[in-house]
Design a protein around this motif. Structure first.
Motif, PDB file in Angstrom:
ATOM      1  N   GLN A  42      64.033  66.784  89.490  1.00 39.73           N
ATOM      2  CA  GLN A  42      62.671  66.688  89.994  1.00 39.73           C
ATOM      3  C   GLN A  42      61.776  66.047  88.953  1.00 39.73           C
ATOM      4  O   GLN A  42      61.908  66.300  87.758  1.00 39.73           O
ATOM      5  N   LEU A  43      60.864  65.210  89.425  1.00 42.52           N
ATOM      6  CA  LEU A  43      59.824  64.613  88.599  1.00 42.52           C
ATOM      7  C   LEU A  43      58.495  65.096  89.133  1.00 42.52           C
ATOM      8  O   LEU A  43      58.299  65.188  90.343  1.00 42.52           O
ATOM      9  N   PHE A  44      57.568  65.382  88.242  1.00 42.52           N
ATOM     10  CA  PHE A  44      56.250  65.828  88.661  1.00 42.52           C
ATOM     11  C   PHE A  44      55.229  64.769  88.268  1.00 42.52           C
ATOM     12  O   PHE A  44      55.202  64.318  87.128  1.00 42.52           O
ATOM     13  N   LEU A  45      54.420  64.381  89.210  1.00 47.75           N
ATOM     14  CA  LEU A  45      53.440  63.318  89.024  1.00 47.75           C
ATOM     15  C   LEU A  45      52.164  63.867  88.395  1.00 47.75           C
ATOM     16  O   LEU A  45      51.607  64.850  88.875  1.00 47.75           O
ATOM     17  N   ARG A  46      51.744  63.224  87.333  1.00 43.60           N
ATOM     18  CA  ARG A  46      50.425  63.509  86.760  1.00 43.60           C
ATOM     19  C   ARG A  46      49.598  62.247  86.999  1.00 43.60           C
ATOM     20  O   ARG A  46      49.824  61.218  86.358  1.00 43.60           O
ATOM     21  N   PRO A  47      48.678  62.300  87.940  1.00 44.74           N
ATOM     22  CA  PRO A  47      47.918  61.093  88.304  1.00 44.74           C
ATOM     23  C   PRO A  47      47.165  60.504  87.116  1.00 44.74           C
ATOM     24  O   PRO A  47      46.706  61.230  86.234  1.00 44.74           O
ATOM     25  N   THR A  48      47.059  59.180  87.110  1.00 46.59           N
ATOM     26  CA  THR A  48      46.275  58.513  86.071  1.00 46.59           C
ATOM     27  C   THR A  48      44.796  58.523  86.434  1.00 46.59           C
ATOM     28  O   THR A  48      43.955  58.248  85.597  1.00 46.59           O
ATOM     29  N   GLN A  49      44.492  58.815  87.685  1.00 48.66           N
ATOM     30  CA  GLN A  49      43.114  58.980  88.120  1.00 48.66           C
ATOM     31  C   GLN A  49      42.881  60.468  88.360  1.00 48.66           C
ATOM     32  O   GLN A  49      43.823  61.242  88.474  1.00 48.66           O
ATOM     33  N   SER A  50      41.638  60.824  88.487  1.00 51.23           N
ATOM     34  CA  SER A  50      41.300  62.217  88.747  1.00 51.23           C
ATOM     35  C   SER A  50      41.945  62.689  90.041  1.00 51.23           C
ATOM     36  O   SER A  50      42.053  61.953  91.019  1.00 51.23           O
ATOM     37  N   GLU A  51      42.376  63.949  90.033  1.00 50.97           N
ATOM     38  CA  GLU A  51      42.950  64.535  91.240  1.00 50.97           C
ATOM     39  C   GLU A  51      41.935  64.563  92.387  1.00 50.97           C
ATOM     40  O   GLU A  51      42.296  64.693  93.540  1.00 50.97           O
ATOM     41  N   PHE A  52      40.663  64.432  92.061  1.00 52.83           N
ATOM     42  CA  PHE A  52      39.623  64.389  93.093  1.00 52.83           C
ATOM     43  C   PHE A  52      39.905  63.277  94.098  1.00 52.83           C
ATOM     44  O   PHE A  52      39.586  63.406  95.284  1.00 52.83           O
ATOM     45  N   VAL A  53      40.532  62.194  93.635  1.00 50.73           N
ATOM     46  CA  VAL A  53      40.843  61.073  94.521  1.00 50.73           C
ATOM     47  C   VAL A  53      41.733  61.533  95.670  1.00 50.73           C
ATOM     48  O   VAL A  53      41.618  61.046  96.793  1.00 50.73           O
ATOM     49  N   LEU A  54      42.628  62.501  95.418  1.00 52.37           N
ATOM     50  CA  LEU A  54      43.517  62.977  96.475  1.00 52.37           C
ATOM     51  C   LEU A  54      42.752  63.563  97.652  1.00 52.37           C
ATOM     52  O   LEU A  54      43.225  63.544  98.788  1.00 52.37           O
ATOM     53  N   LEU A  55      41.568  64.124  97.385  1.00 52.37           N
ATOM     54  CA  LEU A  55      40.783  64.731  98.454  1.00 52.37           C
ATOM     55  C   LEU A  55      40.217  63.696  99.423  1.00 52.37           C
ATOM     56  O   LEU A  55      39.778  64.035 100.516  1.00 52.37           O
ATOM     57  N   GLN A  56      40.237  62.414  99.035  1.00 48.46           N
ATOM     58  CA  GLN A  56      39.719  61.352  99.894  1.00 48.46           C
ATOM     59  C   GLN A  56      40.749  60.912 100.933  1.00 48.46           C
ATOM     60  O   GLN A  56      40.435  60.157 101.828  1.00 48.46           O
ATOM     61  N   PHE A  57      41.967  61.385 100.788  1.00 49.73           N
ATOM     62  CA  PHE A  57      43.038  61.001 101.700  1.00 49.73           C
ATOM     63  C   PHE A  57      43.498  62.218 102.474  1.00 49.73           C
ATOM     64  O   PHE A  57      43.018  63.320 102.276  1.00 49.73           O
ATOM     65  N   GLY A  58      44.449  62.060 103.332  1.00 49.99           N
ATOM     66  CA  GLY A  58      44.957  63.174 104.117  1.00 49.99           C
ATOM     67  C   GLY A  58      45.982  63.987 103.349  1.00 49.99           C
ATOM     68  O   GLY A  58      46.096  63.904 102.127  1.00 49.99           O
ATOM     69  N   ASP A  59      46.752  64.759 104.095  1.00 55.12           N
ATOM     70  CA  ASP A  59      47.796  65.577 103.495  1.00 55.12           C
ATOM     71  C   ASP A  59      48.860  64.698 102.835  1.00 55.12           C
ATOM     72  O   ASP A  59      49.039  63.530 103.193  1.00 55.12           O
ATOM     73  N   LEU A  60      49.580  65.280 101.887  1.00 56.71           N
ATOM     74  CA  LEU A  60      50.649  64.581 101.189  1.00 56.71           C
ATOM     75  C   LEU A  60      51.941  64.719 101.983  1.00 56.71           C
ATOM     76  O   LEU A  60      52.292  65.809 102.431  1.00 56.71           O
TER      77      LEU A  60
END
Length: 55
Positions: free
Chosen positions: A16-34
């Motif tokens: 398993q690899l775990f992603l650490r975004p290079t942008q703020s995690e806040f950006v994820l809230l602008q999109f739908g579910d993963l």
């Protein structure tokens, strides 16, 4: 997202690899579910964690 590592990295099937975004995690809230991609297909949908209040 691209994964870069040394050729000496011995990743195996089911590692398993775990992603650490290079942008703020806040950006994820602008999109739908993963989408969870498993065995060549979307197997589940995960909502992002809600934004934390405070500092």
């Amino acid at each position: 997202m691209m994964y870069n590592a040394s050729e000496d990295t011995a990743l195996q099937v089911d590692d398993q690899l775990f992603l650490r975004p290079t942008q703020s995690e806040f950006v994820l809230l602008q999109f739908g579910d993963l989408a969870v991609w498993e065995n060549g297909a979307v197997s589940d949908w995960w909502p992002p964690l809600p934004q934390a209040n405070g500092a």
